[in-house]
Design an enzyme around this catalytic site. Structure first.
Site, short mmCIF file in Angstrom:
data_model
loop_
_atom_site.label_atom_id
_atom_site.label_comp_id
_atom_site.label_asym_id
_atom_site.label_seq_id
_atom_site.Cartn_x
_atom_site.Cartn_y
_atom_site.Cartn_z
N ASP A 79 0.87 -1.18 0.00
CA ASP A 79 0.00 0.00 0.00
C ASP A 79 0.90 1.23 0.00
OD1 ASP A 79 -2.35 1.61 0.36
OD2 ASP A 79 -3.24 -0.07 1.47
N GLU A 105 -6.17 3.77 -6.11
CA GLU A 105 -7.42 4.02 -5.41
C GLU A 105 -7.84 5.42 -5.84
OE1 GLU A 105 -9.57 4.29 -1.08
OE2 GLU A 105 -7.75 5.37 -1.53
N HIS A 123 -11.30 -2.82 3.37
CA HIS A 123 -11.18 -2.42 4.78
C HIS A 123 -11.92 -1.13 5.10
CE1 HIS A 123 -8.37 0.03 2.67
NE2 HIS A 123 -8.15 0.77 3.74
N ASP A 124 -12.48 -0.46 4.07
CA ASP A 124 -13.23 0.78 4.28
C ASP A 124 -14.73 0.58 4.13
OD1 ASP A 124 -10.89 2.31 4.56
OD2 ASP A 124 -10.80 2.76 2.42
N ASP A 176 -2.97 4.64 -2.46
CA ASP A 176 -4.01 5.26 -1.66
C ASP A 176 -4.39 6.64 -2.20
OD1 ASP A 176 -5.44 4.89 1.00
OD2 ASP A 176 -4.51 6.84 1.36
O1 TEU Z 1 -9.45 5.77 1.67
C1 TEU Z 1 -9.79 6.83 0.84
C2 TEU Z 1 -11.15 7.28 0.87
O2 TEU Z 1 -11.61 7.89 -0.06
C3 TEU Z 1 -11.92 7.09 2.13
O3 TEU Z 1 -12.37 8.34 2.50
C4 TEU Z 1 -13.03 6.20 1.95
O4 TEU Z 1 -13.93 6.71 1.00
C5 TEU Z 1 -13.68 6.09 3.26
O5 TEU Z 1 -12.77 5.45 4.12
C6 TEU Z 1 -14.93 5.32 3.20
O6 TEU Z 1 -15.56 5.49 4.40
C7 TEU Z 1 -8.09 5.53 1.82
C8 TEU Z 1 -7.87 4.31 2.68
O7 TEU Z 1 -8.37 3.17 2.02
C9 TEU Z 1 -8.47 4.54 4.02
O8 TEU Z 1 -8.40 3.42 4.84
C10 TEU Z 1 -7.74 5.69 4.64
O9 TEU Z 1 -8.33 6.02 5.86
C11 TEU Z 1 -7.74 6.92 3.73
O10 TEU Z 1 -7.41 6.62 2.39
C12 TEU Z 1 -6.69 7.90 4.20
O11 TEU Z 1 -5.41 7.40 3.94
#
Ligand code: TEU
Ligand code: CA
Length: 555
Positions: free
Chosen positions: A98, A255, A327-328, A200
């Protein structure tokens, strides 16, 4: 279409904190991962995407990095990393790291320097602005995790920009020194032998020079028009490609929050020399009552329209990723399927069929292959995620929404649903840890766990294993052209794939009732290569059972 190994691969995402704890401190770690590589090999995946393992104060669980070339103490050492990489490679499993370079931690050496004085050599590594005349923030932008996107810093009496938490200051990519540092760091990892990067929020690295107030949405102004898909993002990615990526046989996935099919053709075009593929979010962001918080399901016709548009518009032009969760996001089966006990397994298999027969590189998020479900949250004490905790404060405690109205939305969408420990077996803590896990274990681990499922040939696990095998066996699954059938059906997701003389028909019911279906003439009597029902399909008129799915193949 050009053939590539990463188009043919299936990727498995590991969230290290919640995967496997080897030393009983309640936190997953690298040795834990190494010890479970045989499980992943047995499942059949080709690549691991490893969520961040770098040194981090963990304000956002490793997405706030304080040293890109060191391993987080809780996860182990660089020796543990090297061992994991070597053991993965022995099993022909590649490791994708990542790469979090839109921002660093505020504890990163660059930021510690940057905030010291306006003259510091690192000052321009970040985005600093004077406040307005009355001393308030430079503009009304909100951060993704709540609050203003600007944080006032006493030391120099200026504000810095943070699109995420205030412990995640945004890097200034317009500074060539920042780009050089990032490219050198990436080269260092490539030389170590890693196999790629998941980047990311890479669509956010370029900001506009002018930073006017954004349109107010909820509590703050919307910064996206100025920060997402910004003016120089493609220049910077092409530069990264030229200086780093093109020199190694690696894969990259961006992403790309806010990406459209048009933009994807640039980010991940067949010959645009930027990235190999993107994550798009339209199918997981087309809902929302209070910002992203909602307990409503996306209607199937809407979901089909989005997924099908990505299938057809990228065909032979760019490459996409396929995912239901990560994970989000909440757990796939709870969100798009049906996690009631009688339907959990069948609907998890149906969702897997629907996704894995499409074009794109499929991603499996840890535990998805077991049909793991959302967590039964009882109180705010159960949450660990900064986004969830801040959201409750901002929406509820402030008095904007009642607890009763907000709670079902928060629990349905919280990122912590995906972050509960991987369920390995039916022993204490689901076999994840001998200590106290950093986040609650889902109480359903006695029924839903890897040991039970690897032993049961009819499990969700074995279904995923079979789907992965089919992708290796039938080129039409990777390279075939997609066509949606029964566009308006509210219950069925049906599509075909065609490659030269080969043709697939995928039939998925998203309904908890029986649905009638007529098999298209050309598929009557052809081979059923996978089905989630015991007595597989036969004939022309079919009564689909709740959440039934099957795939027919003909030459
Ligand atoms: O997530 C990016 C992102 O756009 C997030 O705001 C996502 O839409 C949100 O978590 C959904 O609820 C990335 C990573 O995947 C995330 O885990 C990180 O917290 C974020 O970037 C900041 O690095
Ligand atoms: Ca540990």
């Amino acid at each position: 279409m050009v053939k590539k190994w990463w188009k043919e691969a299936v990727i498995y995402q590991i969230y290290p904190r919640s995967f496997m704890d080897s030393n009983g401190d309640g936190i997953g770690d690298l040795k834990g991962i190494t010890g479970r590589l045989d499980y992943l090999k047995y499942l059949g995946i080709d690549v691991i995407w490893l969520s961040p393992v770098y040194q981090s104060p963990n304000d956002d669980n490793g997405y706030d990095i304080s040293d890109y070339q060191a391993i987080m103490d809780e996860f182990g050492t660089m020796e543990d990393f090297d061992e994991m990489l070597a053991e993965a490679h022995k099993r022909n499993i590649r490791i994708v790291m990542d790469l979090v370079v839109n921002h660093t931690s505020d504890e990163h050496r660059w930021f510690v320097e940057s905030r010291k004085s306006k003259e510091n050599p690192y000052r321009d590594y970040y985005i600093w602005r004077e406040g307005k005349e009355d001393g308030t923030a430079p503009n009304n932008w909100g951060a993704c995790f709540g609050g203003s996107a600007w944080e006032y810093d006493e030391e120099t009496k200026m504000y810095y920009l943070h699109m995420f938490s205030k412990k995640q200051p945004d890097l200034n990519w317009d500074n060539p020194k920042v780009r050089r540092e990032v490219f050198d760091m990436m080269t260092w990892w490539c030389e170590k032998g890693i196999d790629g990067f998941r980047m990311d929020v890479i669509s956010m690295i370029s900001k506009t020079k002018e930073m006017p107030d954004g349109e107010v949405q909820g509590f703050y102004g919307n910064a996206n028009p100025y920060c997402v898909n910004g003016p120089k993002v493609h220049d910077y990615l092409q530069e990264m490609n030229e200086k780093v990526l093109s020199k190694y046989d690696i894969m990259t996935v961006g992403e790309t929050a806010g990406v459209t099919t048009e933009l994807a053709k640039q980010y991940a075009g067949e010959d645009t020399r930027e990235l190999n593929m993107v994550f798009q979010f339209e199918h997981v962001e087309s809902d929302g009552k209070y910002g992203k918080w909602t307990d409503e399901k996306v209607p199937l016709p809407v979901l089909k329209k989005i997924m099908s548009r990505w299938q057809t518009e990228l065909y032979e032009k760019a490459w996409n990723s396929l995912f239901w969760d990560n994970h989000d996001q909440p757990r796939a089966v709870s969100r798009f399927g049906d996690d009631r006990p009688e339907y959990r397994e069948v609907s998890a298999k149906m969702l897997a069929t629907c996704l894995h027969m499409m074009q794109g590189t499929p991603y499996i998020y840890q535990g998805e292959e077991l049909g793991m479900t959302n967590y039964p949250f009882r109180s705010m004490q159960d949450f660990r995620d900064i986004e969830s905790v801040n959201a409750y404060r901002e929406w509820c405690e402030s008095g904007h929404v009642s607890h009763e109205a907000f709670w079902p939305c928060l629990t349905a969408k919280s990122r912590d649903n995906a972050r509960t420990p991987m369920q390995w077996d039916d022993t204490e803590n689901a076999g994840f840890s001998k200590g106290t896990p950093w986040i609650g274990v889902n109480p359903n681990y006695k029924e839903i766990n890897a040991r039970t499922e690897t032993e049961d040939k009819n499990s969700v696990f074995h279904y995923y294993k079979k789907l992965i095998g089919l992708r290796k066996q039938y080129p039409v699954i990777v390279y075939g052209k997609y066509e949606l059938l029964l566009e308006d059906s509210k219950e069925l997701f049906v599509y075909t794939r065609v490659l030269e003389g080969e043709k697939l028909l995928t039939v998925c019911s998203f309904s908890d009732k029986e649905v009638e279906f007529t098999v298209p003439e050309e598929f009557v009597g052809t081979d059923c290569i996978i089905s989630n029902r015991e007595n597989a399909y036969e004939g022309k008129m079919v009564t689909l059972e709740p959440y039934e799915a099957f795939v027919l193949y003909r030459r």
